[in-house]
Design an enzyme around this catalytic site. Structure first.
Site, PDB file in Angstrom:
ATOM      1  N   HIS A 238       0.821  -1.215   0.000  1.00 34.52           N
ATOM      2  CA  HIS A 238       0.000   0.000   0.000  1.00 34.52           C
ATOM      3  C   HIS A 238       0.859   1.271   0.000  1.00 34.52           C
ATOM      4  O   HIS A 238       0.795   2.084  -0.917  1.00 34.52           O
ATOM      5  CB  HIS A 238      -0.899   0.039   1.242  1.00 34.52           C
ATOM      6  CG  HIS A 238      -1.847  -1.111   1.370  1.00 34.52           C
ATOM      7  ND1 HIS A 238      -2.945  -1.286   0.555  1.00 34.52           N
ATOM      8  CD2 HIS A 238      -1.851  -2.154   2.239  1.00 34.52           C
ATOM      9  CE1 HIS A 238      -3.603  -2.373   0.932  1.00 34.52           C
ATOM     10  NE2 HIS A 238      -2.961  -2.929   1.952  1.00 34.52           N
TER      11      HIS A 238
HETATM   12  O1  RIB Z   1      -4.990   0.482   4.358  1.00 37.20           O
HETATM   13  C1  RIB Z   1      -3.584   0.454   4.246  1.00 37.20           C
HETATM   14  C2  RIB Z   1      -2.972   1.497   5.128  1.00 37.20           C
HETATM   15  O2  RIB Z   1      -3.310   1.217   6.489  1.00 37.20           O
HETATM   16  C3  RIB Z   1      -1.434   1.497   5.085  1.00 37.20           C
HETATM   17  O3  RIB Z   1      -0.959   2.791   5.307  1.00 37.20           O
HETATM   18  C4  RIB Z   1      -1.057   0.597   6.238  1.00 37.20           C
HETATM   19  O4  RIB Z   1       0.217   0.947   6.797  1.00 37.20           O
HETATM   20  C5  RIB Z   1      -2.135   0.898   7.228  1.00 37.20           C
HETATM   21  O5  RIB Z   1      -1.738   2.032   7.964  1.00 37.20           O
END
Ligand code: RIB
Ligand code: CA
Length: 308
Positions: A238
């Site tokens: 992500h």
């Molecule tokens: O949904 C993904 C996000 O949520 C990323 O930033 C992960 O690190 C969590 O914080």
């Protein structure tokens, strides 16, 4: 080549760790600071993890500044054990040498913005950015660019409607997306296209470096989490998407949109409504749509292999 002055606002977090190490391996980026926020785990832990990552990367020049310990209006509801109880996969770390500075994250951000063009990569809940807006009215127009990992066009990951970073502090996110600054958003429907598999973890271990070994190790529990929830061990990168956008913008297809945040819905609190209708095609808010994963993985492997 003009380097991009950058602050990474983060809640490390194992995917934050990959994003941070990618940024610190890349000469195109002048990473000035990591500003920490409560999210995946409490801000004490995200700040300690930021210090650990600065040590791991061998980058004592990068400042660590602690930010908000809780969302704007609710108590912190963290990500539980998705990232391990310590937020970095619960492996062994020695006490970090890197210290946190005395300046609050928001005041550090304001000072760096005043000193020159600044890009912010926000890869955790948006509490620090919302506080920056309220503590320094009008500052948005002096920020070069904000790249955010968060939100989703369709299904969420914390609820059916909401992605974690937005869900954790929807009031902050609503304020940030309403602000007059150029935002590029990397929502789940994009980030889910960016994954590392067991071959990639084996490649990292095979580098024979501390970075390779530790990245593979912290991603192991994350792979187990993905197997439980997604039925495979492919770990979704992500947060790295926010950094990849800064390093290879042509690699991520984007389109103009308007982004709103639901703060009141009984079942939809924290949902992002991403309006991609033609009327928003030229919006200064851009949303990531598609990428080629093999191209991203090759890019990430090459950058992480730069550590010795
Ligand atoms: O949904 C993904 C996000 O949520 C990323 O930033 C992960 O690190 C969590 O914080
Ligand atoms: Ca994060």
């Amino acid at each position: 080549m003009a380097r991009t002055r950058l602050v990474i606002d983060t809640d490390p977090g194992v995917d934050d760790a990959v994003a941070i190490l990618l940024a610190l391996a890349s000469d195109e980026l002048d990473v000035l600071a990591l500003t920490t926020v409560a999210g995946n785990v409490a801000v004490d832990k995200t700040t300690l993890n930021a210090r650990r990552l600065i040590d791991l990367a061998g980058r004592p020049d990068v400042v660590v500044a602690r930010g908000c310990a809780a969302p704007l209006v609710t108590a912190l509801d963290d990500a539980g054990d998705v990232h391990g109880l310590d937020g970095l996969g619960d492996i062994e770390w020695s006490e970090p040498v890197a210290r946190e500075c005395a300046e609050h994250a928001v005041d550090l951000l304001a000072r760096l913005i005043a000193e020159g063009p600044l890009t912010i990569a926000a890869i955790g809940p948006l509490t620090n950015l919302a506080l920056l807006q309220s503590r320094y009215p009008g500052i948005e127009s002096r920020v070069e660019r904000v790249v955010i990992m968060g939100g989703a066009s369709f299904a969420g990951n914390v609820t059916a409607a909401a992605e974690f970073n937005i869900w954790c502090d929807p009031e902050a996110a609503a304020r940030v997306f309403a602000g007059p600054w150029p935002i590029t958003l990397m929502p789940l429907d994009l980030t889910h296209q960016a994954t590392l598999n067991d071959d990639d973890l084996a490649y990292l271990r095979g580098l024979g470096t501390e970075v390779g070994r530790r990245v593979a190790a912290i991603l192991e529990p994350y792979a187990a989490y993905h197997e439980r929830w997604h039925g495979n061990r492919d770990v979704i990168m992500h947060d790295a998407m926010a950094i990849y956008e800064l390093l290879a913008p042509e690699a991520i297809a984007k389109q103009g949109a308007q982004v709103s945040v639901e703060t009141a819905g009984q079942h939809t609190r924290g949902a992002t409504v991403i309006d991609r209708r033609r009327g928003y095609a030229s919006s200064s808010t851009r949303v990531g749509v598609a990428l080629d994963n093999p191209t991203f993985v090759a890019f990430l492997r090459e950058r992480l292999a730069r550590y010795r």
